[in-house]
Design a protein around this motif. Structure first.
Motif, PDB file in Angstrom:
ATOM      1  N   TYR A 133     -26.222  -1.602  12.402  1.00 21.60           N
ATOM      2  CA  TYR A 133     -24.836  -1.192  12.647  1.00 21.60           C
ATOM      3  C   TYR A 133     -24.117  -2.182  13.572  1.00 21.60           C
ATOM      4  O   TYR A 133     -22.925  -2.462  13.396  1.00 21.60           O
ATOM      5  CB  TYR A 133     -24.783   0.198  13.282  1.00 21.60           C
ATOM      6  CG  TYR A 133     -25.417   1.288  12.460  1.00 21.60           C
ATOM      7  CD1 TYR A 133     -24.960   1.583  11.176  1.00 21.60           C
ATOM      8  CD2 TYR A 133     -26.472   2.042  12.969  1.00 21.60           C
ATOM      9  CE1 TYR A 133     -25.540   2.590  10.421  1.00 21.60           C
ATOM     10  CE2 TYR A 133     -27.063   3.047  12.220  1.00 21.60           C
ATOM     11  CZ  TYR A 133     -26.596   3.317  10.947  1.00 21.60           C
ATOM     12  OH  TYR A 133     -27.169   4.314  10.205  1.00 21.60           O
ATOM     13  N   PHE A 148     -32.302  -1.376   7.765  1.00 19.06           N
ATOM     14  CA  PHE A 148     -31.957   0.040   7.747  1.00 19.06           C
ATOM     15  C   PHE A 148     -33.124   0.794   7.114  1.00 19.06           C
ATOM     16  O   PHE A 148     -33.481   0.546   5.960  1.00 19.06           O
ATOM     17  CB  PHE A 148     -30.686   0.283   6.931  1.00 19.06           C
ATOM     18  CG  PHE A 148     -29.453  -0.349   7.506  1.00 19.06           C
ATOM     19  CD1 PHE A 148     -28.742   0.275   8.522  1.00 19.06           C
ATOM     20  CD2 PHE A 148     -28.995  -1.565   7.022  1.00 19.06           C
ATOM     21  CE1 PHE A 148     -27.594  -0.298   9.060  1.00 19.06           C
ATOM     22  CE2 PHE A 148     -27.848  -2.151   7.546  1.00 19.06           C
ATOM     23  CZ  PHE A 148     -27.159  -1.527   8.578  1.00 19.06           C
ATOM     24  N   ASN A 162     -35.546   7.682   6.972  1.00 15.83           N
ATOM     25  CA  ASN A 162     -34.905   8.537   7.986  1.00 15.83           C
ATOM     26  C   ASN A 162     -33.393   8.651   7.825  1.00 15.83           C
ATOM     27  O   ASN A 162     -32.694   9.167   8.700  1.00 15.83           O
ATOM     28  CB  ASN A 162     -35.248   8.030   9.392  1.00 15.83           C
ATOM     29  CG  ASN A 162     -34.631   6.670   9.694  1.00 15.83           C
ATOM     30  OD1 ASN A 162     -33.909   6.103   8.870  1.00 15.83           O
ATOM     31  ND2 ASN A 162     -34.919   6.140  10.875  1.00 15.83           N
ATOM     32  N   GLY A 163     -32.873   8.140   6.714  1.00  9.08           N
ATOM     33  CA  GLY A 163     -31.452   8.314   6.431  1.00  9.08           C
ATOM     34  C   GLY A 163     -30.532   7.249   6.996  1.00  9.08           C
ATOM     35  O   GLY A 163     -29.316   7.312   6.785  1.00  9.08           O
ATOM     36  N   GLU A 164     -31.069   6.241   7.689  1.00  8.50           N
ATOM     37  CA  GLU A 164     -30.222   5.198   8.283  1.00  8.50           C
ATOM     38  C   GLU A 164     -29.395   4.466   7.226  1.00  8.50           C
ATOM     39  O   GLU A 164     -28.223   4.162   7.438  1.00  8.50           O
ATOM     40  CB  GLU A 164     -31.074   4.192   9.051  1.00  8.50           C
ATOM     41  CG  GLU A 164     -31.413   4.611  10.468  1.00  8.50           C
ATOM     42  CD  GLU A 164     -32.051   3.480  11.252  1.00  8.50           C
ATOM     43  OE1 GLU A 164     -32.233   2.385  10.686  1.00  8.50           O
ATOM     44  OE2 GLU A 164     -32.386   3.706  12.418  1.00  8.50           O
ATOM     45  N   TYR A 183     -28.304   5.519   4.353  1.00  4.88           N
ATOM     46  CA  TYR A 183     -27.226   6.347   3.814  1.00  4.88           C
ATOM     47  C   TYR A 183     -26.086   6.481   4.812  1.00  4.88           C
ATOM     48  O   TYR A 183     -24.908   6.522   4.430  1.00  4.88           O
ATOM     49  CB  TYR A 183     -27.787   7.709   3.407  1.00  4.88           C
ATOM     50  CG  TYR A 183     -28.932   7.573   2.424  1.00  4.88           C
ATOM     51  CD1 TYR A 183     -28.706   7.103   1.130  1.00  4.88           C
ATOM     52  CD2 TYR A 183     -30.246   7.859   2.802  1.00  4.88           C
ATOM     53  CE1 TYR A 183     -29.748   6.944   0.230  1.00  4.88           C
ATOM     54  CE2 TYR A 183     -31.291   7.699   1.908  1.00  4.88           C
ATOM     55  CZ  TYR A 183     -31.046   7.240   0.620  1.00  4.88           C
ATOM     56  OH  TYR A 183     -32.079   7.062  -0.256  1.00  4.88           O
ATOM     57  N   ASN A 184     -26.417   6.533   6.086  1.00  2.00           N
ATOM     58  CA  ASN A 184     -25.366   6.551   7.110  1.00  2.00           C
ATOM     59  C   ASN A 184     -24.540   5.268   7.070  1.00  2.00           C
ATOM     60  O   ASN A 184     -23.310   5.290   7.205  1.00  2.00           O
ATOM     61  CB  ASN A 184     -25.984   6.717   8.504  1.00  2.00           C
ATOM     62  CG  ASN A 184     -26.589   8.091   8.716  1.00  2.00           C
ATOM     63  OD1 ASN A 184     -26.193   9.048   8.060  1.00  2.00           O
ATOM     64  ND2 ASN A 184     -27.547   8.193   9.628  1.00  2.00           N
ATOM     65  N   ALA A 185     -25.232   4.151   6.876  1.00  2.00           N
ATOM     66  CA  ALA A 185     -24.530   2.863   6.798  1.00  2.00           C
ATOM     67  C   ALA A 185     -23.641   2.796   5.561  1.00  2.00           C
ATOM     68  O   ALA A 185     -22.520   2.286   5.612  1.00  2.00           O
ATOM     69  CB  ALA A 185     -25.555   1.726   6.786  1.00  2.00           C
ATOM     70  N   GLU A 218     -22.205   5.274   4.075  1.00  2.00           N
ATOM     71  CA  GLU A 218     -21.047   6.143   4.297  1.00  2.00           C
ATOM     72  C   GLU A 218     -19.994   5.481   5.182  1.00  2.00           C
ATOM     73  O   GLU A 218     -18.797   5.745   5.049  1.00  2.00           O
ATOM     74  CB  GLU A 218     -21.504   7.463   4.924  1.00  2.00           C
ATOM     75  CG  GLU A 218     -22.256   8.361   3.946  1.00  2.00           C
ATOM     76  CD  GLU A 218     -22.885   9.572   4.610  1.00  2.00           C
ATOM     77  OE1 GLU A 218     -22.702   9.718   5.850  1.00  2.00           O
ATOM     78  OE2 GLU A 218     -23.551  10.351   3.915  1.00  2.00           O
ATOM     79  N   LYS A 219     -20.434   4.600   6.064  1.00  2.00           N
ATOM     80  CA  LYS A 219     -19.520   3.920   6.977  1.00  2.00           C
ATOM     81  C   LYS A 219     -18.758   2.770   6.311  1.00  2.00           C
ATOM     82  O   LYS A 219     -17.800   2.251   6.863  1.00  2.00           O
ATOM     83  CB  LYS A 219     -20.293   3.362   8.173  1.00  2.00           C
ATOM     84  CG  LYS A 219     -20.778   4.414   9.165  1.00  2.00           C
ATOM     85  CD  LYS A 219     -21.616   3.747  10.252  1.00  2.00           C
ATOM     86  CE  LYS A 219     -22.095   4.769  11.288  1.00  2.00           C
ATOM     87  NZ  LYS A 219     -21.023   5.137  12.215  1.00  2.00           N
ATOM     88  N   TYR A 243     -22.283   6.775  -4.187  1.00  2.55           N
ATOM     89  CA  TYR A 243     -21.261   6.100  -3.389  1.00  2.55           C
ATOM     90  C   TYR A 243     -20.302   5.259  -4.235  1.00  2.55           C
ATOM     91  O   TYR A 243     -19.405   4.625  -3.688  1.00  2.55           O
ATOM     92  CB  TYR A 243     -21.925   5.216  -2.328  1.00  2.55           C
ATOM     93  CG  TYR A 243     -22.831   5.990  -1.402  1.00  2.55           C
ATOM     94  CD1 TYR A 243     -22.339   6.621  -0.265  1.00  2.55           C
ATOM     95  CD2 TYR A 243     -24.197   6.113  -1.686  1.00  2.55           C
ATOM     96  CE1 TYR A 243     -23.169   7.344   0.572  1.00  2.55           C
ATOM     97  CE2 TYR A 243     -25.042   6.838  -0.844  1.00  2.55           C
ATOM     98  CZ  TYR A 243     -24.523   7.448   0.272  1.00  2.55           C
ATOM     99  OH  TYR A 243     -25.353   8.180   1.104  1.00  2.55           O
TER     100      TYR A 243
END
Length: 431
Positions: A132, A178, A182-184, A186-188, A190-191, A235
């Protein structure tokens, strides 16, 4: 010692690229890195051919960390490869070599502000974004400069490859990328809507180095292709390029059983086609990043034998005029190598010795308990397969100067890196 590439024995003397090691020592002194240019170029061509670079627009990106003088940058460009860099210094080397910037992948888990600015200004083709923090910096710098940057996201896929602990990178517990589980990631993803100057065009993973089995790569292919589909469906992002990293193992000692470049490449491509057909997606452009498997066997280091110490009932130490300053790998992670006496290459191996370096460290051992010919002070000792991570990891510990590098081909030798002088040691010091 296994003969590699253009190595040839004539009248008990070892020749590389048609040049005798004796002649190389007389002309350039020792320690000396010797670069078998025909072998290295042939490895490049094998990758280009079997990874279908010209046929299907796939890409082979040479991993510059293995060995990256300006000469090597020019060579891989001539052979149609892209380039993977991991620092500002490697990027600047490519710039000085006039390497096409659009063919560069810029890696690194902690790129500095200065390095990111340099990459954007020079027009690097792809940034391989690791976290990030880098996303924020890259977006800000691109906005300031009015640029839009194509990127890959580096993924930690959770694959355990059988290799040394220090060169594993694909497992969950890694400083790189990433993490998938642990979902890192997918968080990226989404950003991404928050970033107007970054375009995600690909994903990247690297599972480790010096890996001999094909299966971990096939597991990686399956994970990455399914991820391509998931990212599109969840996405609405088209992943057009998938970088599977490098890490193909090479021969250092008899224990190593590497696959051919052909088998390695064909297995990856066949598995990709199979998986893409099964999950009904278009086959993306594939990228691989070989480094060691291009240059390791193409490099050797020659030394002059100096002091010898026999400890009755224990071992005999044979010291050479180099050591951990020109090859840190044995000290760093117990890497194994083969050696021979280049001026007695055809003789029987009747002595067991330990090859030690000249540094003021008990751990400065290049090879432990190896069988070798009758050996004397003044002989030329050669250690093979030092082309990867020898010169690039060399240091000035004990104020020892770095060796020269020469390329040999068709009976001629050419200096590609000068030997460091004592005066060179002080160029950065302020008196």
């Amino acid at each position: 010692m296994k003969l590699q590439g253009t190595m040839l024995v004539k009248e008990n003397e070892l020749y590389i690229g048609g040049v005798s090691c004796k002649e190389l020592r007389e002309k350039y002194q020792t320690p000396l890195y010797v670069f078998d240019e025909d072998l290295v170029r042939n490895n490049c061509r094998e990758y280009v051919k079997h990874f279908r670079v010209n046929k299907e627009n796939n890409r082979v990106a040479y991993a510059g960390k293995a060995f990256l003088p300006i000469y090597m940058c020019k060579l891989i460009n001539e052979e149609g490869l892209c380039l993977d860099v991991v620092s500002g210094g490697e990027l600047y080397t490519a710039y000085k070599a006039q390497f096409p910037m659009e063919k560069i992948l810029f890696h690194g888990n902690n790129k500095t502000i200065e390095e990111i600015k340099m990459g954007v200004e020079l027009g690097v083709g792809r940034f391989v974004v690791d976290n990030y923090y880098e996303l924020e910096l890259l977006e800000k710098i691109c906005e300031e400069k009015g640029e839009k940057q194509a990127v890959y996201f580096r993924i930690t896929p959770g694959i355990e490859a059988h290799t040394h602990e220090y060169i594993k990178t694909g497992q969950i517990d890694s400083k790189f990328g990433f993490t998938l589980s642990n979902g890192e990631l997918y968080n990226a993803l989404e950003k991404l809507n928050n970033y107007k100057n970054i375009e995600l065009v690909g994903i990247h993973a690297h599972i480790g180095s010096q890996i001999f089995e094909v299966e971990p790569y096939l597991d990686e292919v399956k994970i990455m292709m399914n991820l391509v589909k998931e990212i599109k469906e969840s996405y609405n992002i088209d992943i057009k390029e998938v970088d599977l990293g490098g890490g193909m193992g090479v021969y250092y000692t008899e224990e190593d059983k590497p696959k051919t470049i052909k088998k390695f490449c064909e297995a990856i491509i066949e598995k990709t086609e199979e998986v893409c057909k099964k999950i009904d997606i278009k086959v993306p452009i594939l990228i691989i990043e070989p480094g060691r498997s291009i240059v390791a066997n193409g490099g050797s280091t020659i030394y002059t034998v100096g002091a010898m110490k026999h400890i009755k009932g224990i071992r005999t130490y044979v010291s050479v005029d180099g050591g951990m300053t020109d090859n840190i790998r044995p000290s760093l992670y117990q890497a194994g190598y083969e050696c021979a006496i280049a001026n007695k290459i055809g003789e029987k191996r009747k002595n067991q010795v330990t090859i030690s370096g000249k540094c003021c460290e008990s751990g400065d051992i290049l090879i432990t308990d190896t069988n070798i010919m009758d050996i004397k002070s003044g002989d030329i000792l050669i250690i093979s397969s030092t082309g990867a991570y020898g010169y690039s990891m060399a240091s000035n510990y004990n104020k020892i100067t770095k060796p020269a590098v020469v390329s040999v081909q068709n009976g001629k030798s050419k200096l590609i890196c000068k030997r460091q002088s004592y005066e060179d040691l002080f160029k950065l010091e302020v008196v």
